[in-house]
Each structure stands twice: as C-alpha cells, then as structure tokens.
Design a protein around this motif. Structure first.
Motif, PDB file in Angstrom:
ATOM      1  N   THR A  70      17.119 -27.010  21.328  1.00 42.68           N
ATOM      2  CA  THR A  70      17.879 -26.688  22.533  1.00 42.68           C
ATOM      3  C   THR A  70      19.356 -26.562  22.211  1.00 42.68           C
ATOM      4  N   ALA A  71      19.854 -27.537  21.424  1.00 46.42           N
ATOM      5  CA  ALA A  71      21.275 -27.508  21.059  1.00 46.42           C
ATOM      6  C   ALA A  71      21.601 -26.234  20.283  1.00 46.42           C
ATOM      7  N   TYR A  72      20.670 -25.844  19.386  1.00 49.57           N
ATOM      8  CA  TYR A  72      20.885 -24.642  18.569  1.00 49.57           C
ATOM      9  C   TYR A  72      20.983 -23.404  19.444  1.00 49.57           C
ATOM     10  N   ILE A  73      20.101 -23.321  20.444  1.00 47.50           N
ATOM     11  CA  ILE A  73      20.057 -22.123  21.286  1.00 47.50           C
ATOM     12  C   ILE A  73      21.261 -22.058  22.217  1.00 47.50           C
ATOM     13  N   LEU A  74      21.594 -23.223  22.838  1.00 49.79           N
ATOM     14  CA  LEU A  74      22.611 -23.208  23.887  1.00 49.79           C
ATOM     15  C   LEU A  74      24.031 -23.281  23.359  1.00 49.79           C
ATOM     16  N   TRP A  75      24.247 -23.973  22.250  1.00 54.10           N
ATOM     17  CA  TRP A  75      25.624 -24.252  21.800  1.00 54.10           C
ATOM     18  C   TRP A  75      25.937 -23.389  20.588  1.00 54.10           C
ATOM     19  N   GLU A  76      26.516 -22.230  20.832  1.00 53.18           N
ATOM     20  CA  GLU A  76      26.703 -21.262  19.748  1.00 53.18           C
ATOM     21  C   GLU A  76      27.746 -21.696  18.738  1.00 53.18           C
ATOM     22  N   ALA A  77      28.779 -22.411  19.217  1.00 54.13           N
ATOM     23  CA  ALA A  77      29.883 -22.799  18.338  1.00 54.13           C
ATOM     24  C   ALA A  77      29.391 -23.669  17.179  1.00 54.13           C
ATOM     25  N   ALA A  78      28.334 -24.447  17.411  1.00 52.07           N
ATOM     26  CA  ALA A  78      27.877 -25.392  16.385  1.00 52.07           C
ATOM     27  C   ALA A  78      26.730 -24.817  15.551  1.00 52.07           C
ATOM     28  N   ARG A  79      26.499 -23.498  15.613  1.00 53.10           N
ATOM     29  CA  ARG A  79      25.328 -22.873  14.987  1.00 53.10           C
ATOM     30  C   ARG A  79      25.059 -23.288  13.543  1.00 53.10           C
ATOM     31  N   PRO A  80      26.039 -23.151  12.613  1.00 51.77           N
ATOM     32  CA  PRO A  80      25.641 -23.434  11.216  1.00 51.77           C
ATOM     33  C   PRO A  80      25.161 -24.874  11.042  1.00 51.77           C
ATOM     34  N   TRP A  81      25.774 -25.821  11.778  1.00 50.17           N
ATOM     35  CA  TRP A  81      25.391 -27.230  11.587  1.00 50.17           C
ATOM     36  C   TRP A  81      24.135 -27.587  12.352  1.00 50.17           C
ATOM     37  N   SER A  82      23.986 -27.009  13.538  1.00 48.24           N
ATOM     38  CA  SER A  82      22.793 -27.365  14.317  1.00 48.24           C
ATOM     39  C   SER A  82      21.537 -26.783  13.669  1.00 48.24           C
ATOM     40  N   LEU A  83      21.713 -25.723  12.859  1.00 48.28           N
ATOM     41  CA  LEU A  83      20.550 -25.190  12.134  1.00 48.28           C
ATOM     42  C   LEU A  83      20.047 -26.229  11.130  1.00 48.28           C
ATOM     43  N   VAL A  84      21.003 -26.893  10.463  1.00 47.59           N
ATOM     44  CA  VAL A  84      20.626 -27.965   9.524  1.00 47.59           C
ATOM     45  C   VAL A  84      19.834 -29.038  10.254  1.00 47.59           C
ATOM     46  N   ALA A  85      20.312 -29.419  11.459  1.00 50.30           N
ATOM     47  CA  ALA A  85      19.637 -30.446  12.240  1.00 50.30           C
ATOM     48  C   ALA A  85      18.231 -30.001  12.619  1.00 50.30           C
ATOM     49  N   VAL A  86      18.083 -28.711  12.989  1.00 48.07           N
ATOM     50  CA  VAL A  86      16.759 -28.194  13.362  1.00 48.07           C
ATOM     51  C   VAL A  86      15.818 -28.252  12.167  1.00 48.07           C
ATOM     52  N   ILE A  87      16.316 -27.827  11.001  1.00 46.49           N
ATOM     53  CA  ILE A  87      15.470 -27.847   9.802  1.00 46.49           C
ATOM     54  C   ILE A  87      15.070 -29.287   9.457  1.00 46.49           C
ATOM     55  N   ALA A  88      16.051 -30.210   9.530  1.00 47.99           N
ATOM     56  CA  ALA A  88      15.765 -31.600   9.193  1.00 47.99           C
ATOM     57  C   ALA A  88      14.728 -32.184  10.140  1.00 47.99           C
ATOM     58  N   SER A  89      14.851 -31.905  11.458  1.00 48.19           N
ATOM     59  CA  SER A  89      13.891 -32.509  12.388  1.00 48.19           C
ATOM     60  C   SER A  89      12.523 -31.841  12.263  1.00 48.19           C
ATOM     61  N   SER A  90      12.467 -30.543  11.876  1.00 50.32           N
ATOM     62  CA  SER A  90      11.154 -29.927  11.627  1.00 50.32           C
ATOM     63  C   SER A  90      10.493 -30.588  10.422  1.00 50.32           C
ATOM     64  N   ALA A  91      11.301 -30.835   9.382  1.00 48.91           N
ATOM     65  CA  ALA A  91      10.767 -31.487   8.187  1.00 48.91           C
ATOM     66  C   ALA A  91      10.216 -32.872   8.551  1.00 48.91           C
TER      67      ALA A  91
END
Lengths: 170, 542
Positions: free
Chosen positions: A45-66
C-alpha cells in the motif's frame, strides 16, 4: 574437573521419539501468513500510494515478500523435520526450532502444571499445545502441533505422575 | 486473598491475639510533627527572611509544605482504617480508605520477616515490619507491610512468626513473655561473615550514578536556594573568572566539580546506608537464616531462609573491573530480584577478593567453587562474537549511509561506524574472556557477561529444566549454549558457547539424571533402550 569431563565417553543426545502431527505444517503456514501477510499488504500500500518514497519502499516490499515466502514455504517444512517430543515416567523431552534449535528436558518431579492449550488457529485444525511448567520462570516446555485428544490425554497422565512427587518442586 | 479465611480463624477460641489490633498510635504524633516541620521552611522564608509571597520563588516551599501536610493526613487516615491480627494459622491485615483490602498469609507460608525503620521511625521508636510469603516478583504481589508498629511489638512479631516454638500454647500471656526476653537480647548470631568496612567507600563512589546524583543535587539546590532569594547561577558565576578559562577549561572545571559533588554524595550515601553493616548466620524457625543488618538513619534488617538459598552470584561491572568492584547476591527462591531494595544483596559493593572469600564461607562447601579453575571456551566462541560485532557495525554503517544518502545526516556521520567497529571487536574479546564454566562438588559454576561479568555458583540439585540451544552460526562453529533453569534468582542461568562435543557432558553433570535416558546407544548400550514407554506409548505416528 575439566579432565573428568574429557574422560567421559561422548554419547550424543538422541532425537525424541515422536514427531508432531503433519497438520502442524498447515498451522505454522497459517501463523506465518497471519504475521507476514499484513506486513506485505502495508508495504505494498505504501509503495502504491506514496510515490516520493518509491525506491526505498520497493526494498521494503521485497523484504516483506521474502519474509512471507520463507515463513510459508521454508519454515513450516523445516520445523516439521526438527520438532519432536517424548514423555517417559520420569521426564519430558522436546526438540524445537528451525534456525535456532533447542533441546529441552525437565524431570516430572519438578513439574508444577501440565496444560493442553488451543489457540484460534489450532482449534481450526484440531491441534493442541502441551505446556509443561516448572517452578522456574524460564523452565516451561511447549510442545505445539499435537493432536488435541493426544494432548489432553498426556496432560492428564503427566499431572497424575507429577502429583505423586511430594514437596513444592522448587 | 480468601474471604472465608477470617471467618474460619474467628471460630477458634478467643484470646488476646484474636482481636483486631491497630498500628501504633504514635504514628499520629509523627504525622503531626511531619506537618509542622514541612510548613516550617515556608514560614521561615516569609516571616524571618522576608521573601515576598507574591513572587514565584516561594512555590517550591509551598509545594514542599503541601506534600508534607497531605502525606501526613493520608498517613493518619491510613492509621484510622488499618487493623491487623495474628491468629494461630494466619497473619491478616485490613487496610484502605476507599478501596478496602483484606489480605492474609498462612503462618506456615511466611518466608521472611524484615524490620525497617526510617529516621522518623527511629526517632519515635517505631518499626516497619514486612512479611513475605515467598511471592515472586512476576506475580506483582508485594509483601504485607505493617507500617508502623512500636519497636517492642515489631520485635515480638518477628520472633513469633519466625520462632513458633516460643509460643507453644499460642496464648497472649506466653507471647508477651517472649517479647520481654527477645527485646532484652535479640538472637545472638551463630557466625558473623562480614561487618562494615569504611575502606569499601572507594568501591562505592566510582559509579555512573555520580552524574545523576550531582545533577539532582544541583537542581534541588537551585530551586530551594532560589526560594530564599539566593541566585545560584550568579553565585557560581562569581566564583571563578570563567571567560579567561575558555570553553574547554569551563567544561573541564564543570565536569570535575560535578564528579566531586556526586562522589561526595555517593560516599555519604554509602555510610548512611551501610553503617553498622553485619552479615551473619542466625537461628531461624527451621534451620538457619542469613541475616543482614545495616543503616545509619534508616535501618534495615533482612532475614533469608538458608534452606531456600540455591547459590551465590558475584558480578563485576566492566568499567571498574580494573579495581575489582563487585556486587554479591544470593540466588534464592521467594525473594524478588527486581525490587529496588535488592533483598538478595548480601554485601555492599566491595573488592572482589573479599566478596569471593565471604561467599565461599557462606556456601561452606568442601571444595571452594569460587576458587576453582574454570574451563576455557573454544576460539570459535571468540569468532562468533567477532562475527556478531562486525555484523552489528555493518548494520549501523548501512543505516548511517542510508540516512546520509537521504540527507538526514551529514556524510561525515558514516565515520562513526568506522570508529564503532574496532570498539565492538574489543568488546567481543572482553566478552569472550569472561566465558568459563566448571562443575565443583554440589555446584555448577558459570561465568559470562560483557557489561557485568557474572560468576554464578548454583546448586546442581536445584536445576529443574535443562536447555541446549544451537543456532545456525553456532552449528557451523561447533558451539552450543547450555541453560540451567531453576526456581531461584533470575530463573535461569546461561552458559553460552561451550564446545559442542563437551556441551552434553556439562549438561549431563549440571542436571544429574535429567538427560541420561535420552542419550544415543553409543558405547554404553545399557543406557540406550529408553525407560519403559511409560504412560505415553507412541501414539499414531504422523
């Protein structure tokens, strides 16, 4: 003293006799999903809604998927290979863990309570956790993933044996 | 606890002890005196010194007076609403103004009867008696406190609860007799292990609390003197020519002054708290007790049942290890380890050599566990610590790099991680050096800890659960951690990173008989067939 320890023959701990129920794999999977699922949802949700934080929130998405994949695909199967338990007339003995393995043993003469507990997910799967407590705050032995009838029967039997020992078991 | 208890007790034949008693009436006089004393500073400030009550300066004194008077009123109300009685079977206490509490403890459950007195109690001949029933800190249950009884009543209560022999018929008359004799001569100690050592003050002033104490002292002085019209900031400003010293000079003088004030405060605290200190073995209800007495203004006496003592722990804080500072506590059931009063502490902070000697005398083992050579842990244990230190430094470095990249911190901040790394490697080495374990007679000895290196001596027979742990990294390095869980003290004592091959031997000997049935059929085949399947025959194998 060290010499005496060296002189002892070096046997090893054998694994406890019984495995837990195969249904326990499902229990651990559900638990991981309940824990890691909401985290993945939040980061996505954070990745989709908060564009300014995109590069870092992608890391968070990958980590939580892992985390979710490891929790659902790896941890339950690994745990099923490790988790074992055994009770005798004298002691309770269990092996648990996956990344960190733990062997726990307590003599029944020190046991204070034996309970069969059921969490919401366990009730769904007809499983039960056997909790054996001693007078020590860190001395409890939890054996999860038992059939609920087995757990209830063992709890009753162990309570009977533990009551035979006089004293306050400290 | 149980509402049926008092009724049951009331059915026993009436005697002097059956009646509900009040706490000492002298408390009311103490409360009155406290009210007057706490009003005094404000009165002096206004009428004698002539501070204008309209200004804000007077508020600290008004606050002081209000706290003093309200406290006294609350205390007097508590006296009005508190009753207690000692029956043949129970100790009961009813208290509370709005929320009434009725608590009772079975007399045979009473584990400790401690007598304390603050300065106001001592001046008025009162004592606070605390009755503990072996409650654990985790239960959140405190001891029954009788605050306060007259000194004579307190001593007689102590004697009656701990020496039931003196009260064979449990009649009021005989109990009274016991009082007189016990006041005349309180139990002579069987052995005295340690007495007050003025020299140990050195070990008590080196402490991080120095700064907290000095800050508190400075803040208090600023407010109180301010109320009397003295400006502390001005006063300090005029002491020295600060401008000529510059920033570094000022900081150095300030640090030295704060350290000196704090150290002086700690020295005074040491003398006040441990004056007349005595650690002795005395006769108890059944068996012997370990008794400490201490205090100049506030006196404290703690009795610990020796039957419940399972060992002793000596810990040495890392910063002061070079001068051998150590704290000594007993490992016992029924005493809270987390209480501020530290009832398990049996010695003031002092030199580790003396602490070891006294601890050995208290344990009275044939083979001294505190002098035994400890088995060193393998180099892999050092490697594990170095890996963790490096990983932690890397994590800190990455976080700092991220913060620097996003512009939260300047880029120079990354160097902090570079400084942190060698420090953490040093800490890893110190932590490795602390490791050691041994089995000595009835005791197991284990030593570990970075911030505070703790040497634990624990009775092997008191171990209730044995736990062996092995993480992935430990498995690669061939290490295992053995924890011995017990009902006493902190509940469990850990021996980290024993060589995997030897860990089982240590675990087997630390908890005799627990793990033996679960060994492989290596070379001692008679051990292999597990004891009869017992009550739990293998059920459906999944």
């Amino acid at each position: 003293m060290s010499a005496a320890i060296d002189d002892l023959p070096m046997p090893d701990l054998r694994p406890p006799k019984h495995r837990v129920e195969r249904r326990a794999i499902g229990w651990w999977m559900l638990q991981s999903m309940l824990l890691a699922g909401p985290i993945l949802a939040a980061t996505t949700t954070a990745y989709i809604l908060w564009e300014a934080a995109r590069p870092w929130s992608l890391v968070a998405v990958i980590a939580s998927s892992a985390l979710l994949v490891a929790g659902v695909m790896i941890e339950p199967l690994w745990r099923y290979r490790v988790h074992r338990w055994e009770t005798t007339d004298e002691a309770v003995y269990a092996r648990t863990g996956w990344l960190v393995r733990e062997w726990r043993a307590a003599p029944l003469s020190r046991v204070q309570t034996v309970d069969a507990l059921q969490g919401p997910v366990e009730q769904l799967l007809g499983l039960s956790t056997l909790r054996v407590t001693t007078a020590s705050s860190g001395g409890a032995i939890d054996i999860g993933g038992l059939d609920k009838d087995t757990a209830a029967r063992i709890a009753k039997e162990l309570t009977l044996i533990a009551q035979l020992t006089p004293g306050d078991a400290t | 606890m149980n509402s049926s208890l008092p009724r049951q007790a009331a059915s026993t034949p009436p005697g002097a002890d059956r009646h509900w008693q009040r706490l000492s009436a002298r408390m009311i006089w103490v409360d009155l005196a406290q009210s007057i004393l706490s009003l005094l500073p404000a009165v002096i400030a206004v009428w004698v010194i002539g501070v204008d009550p309209g200004t804000g300066q007077i508020w600290p004194l008004v606050g002081l007076a209000a706290v003093g008077v309200l406290g006294a009123i609350a205390d007097a109300l508590r006296w009005v609403f508190t009753r207690y009685r000692i029956t043949a079977s129970h100790v009961e206490l009813k208290t509370g103004v709005l929320l009434r509490a009725h608590r009772s403890i079975q007399r045979d459950r009473v584990r400790s009867v401690d007598i304390e007195a603050k300065l106001r109690h001592r001046l008025s001949g009162l004592r606070v008696v605390k009755i503990g029933a072996g409650q654990q800190a985790a239960d959140g249950e405190s001891a029954l406190a009788f605050d306060a009884l007259s000194a004579v009543d307190a001593r007689s209560l102590h004697e009656r609860l701990l020496n039931p022999v003196e009260e064979p018929s449990d009649r009021g008359g005989s109990a009274r007799q016991g009082d007189e004799s016990s006041i005349a001569a309180p139990d002579p100690p069987l052995t005295v292990f340690a007495r007050f050592q003025p020299r140990w003050v050195v070990y008590n002033v080196f402490n991080i609390w120095v700064y907290v104490l000095a800050l508190g002292f400075g803040w208090g002085a600023y407010w109180l003197l301010g109320a009397f019209g003295v400006n502390v900031v001005d006063l300090v400003g005029r002491l020295l020519d600060w401008d000529s010293l510059g920033w570094t000079g000022t900081a150095a003088v300030a640090l030295a002054a704060i350290t000196l004030i704090g150290a002086a405060g700690l020295a005074v605290t040491y003398f006040a708290e441990y004056w007349n200190f005595e650690l002795a073995r005395v006769r108890g209800a059944e068996g012997t007790m370990l008794r400490t007495r201490q205090g100049l203004l506030t006196t404290r006496e703690v009795n610990r049942d020796e039957d419940r003592i399972r060992g002793i722990q000596i810990s040495e804080p890392v910063l002061w290890r070079w001068m051998g500072v150590s704290d000594t506590t007993v490992i016992t059931t029924g005493l809270s380890m987390w209480s501020m009063a530290q009832p398990a502490g049996i010695l003031p902070r002092g030199p580790v050599a003396a602490a070891r000697r006294i601890a050995s005398e208290v344990l009275d083992a044939e083979e001294d566990p505190f002098q035994a050579p400890l088995v060193k842990h393998p180099a892999a244990a050092l490697r594990r610590r170095l890996w963790w230190a490096t990983a932690l430094s890397a994590c800190i470095g990455l976080s700092l790099a991220w913060l620097a990249a996003t512009g939260v911190l300047p880029h120079g901040a990354i160097w902090a991680a570079a400084v942190f790394w060698p420090c953490s490697l040093g800490a890893a080495y110190i932590a490795y050096r602390a490791l050691g374990h041994a089995i000595v007679g009835r005791y197991l000895v284990t030593r570990s800890g970075l911030v505070s290196r703790a040497t634990t001596v624990l009775q092997r027979s008191s171990v209730s659960t044995i736990v062996i742990r092995e993480s992935l990294l430990q498995r690669r390095l061939g290490l295992r951690t053995v924890s011995t869980m017990t009902a006493a003290g902190y509940g469990g004592y850990v021996t980290p990173d024993i060589e995997a091959r030897k860990s089982l031997a240590f675990a087997l000997r630390a908890a005799p008989g627990v793990l033996e049935p679960f060994l492989t059929a290596h070379d001692n085949s008679e051990l292999a067939p597990v004891k009869s399947p017992g009550p739990t025959r293998p059920h459906r194998e999944a």
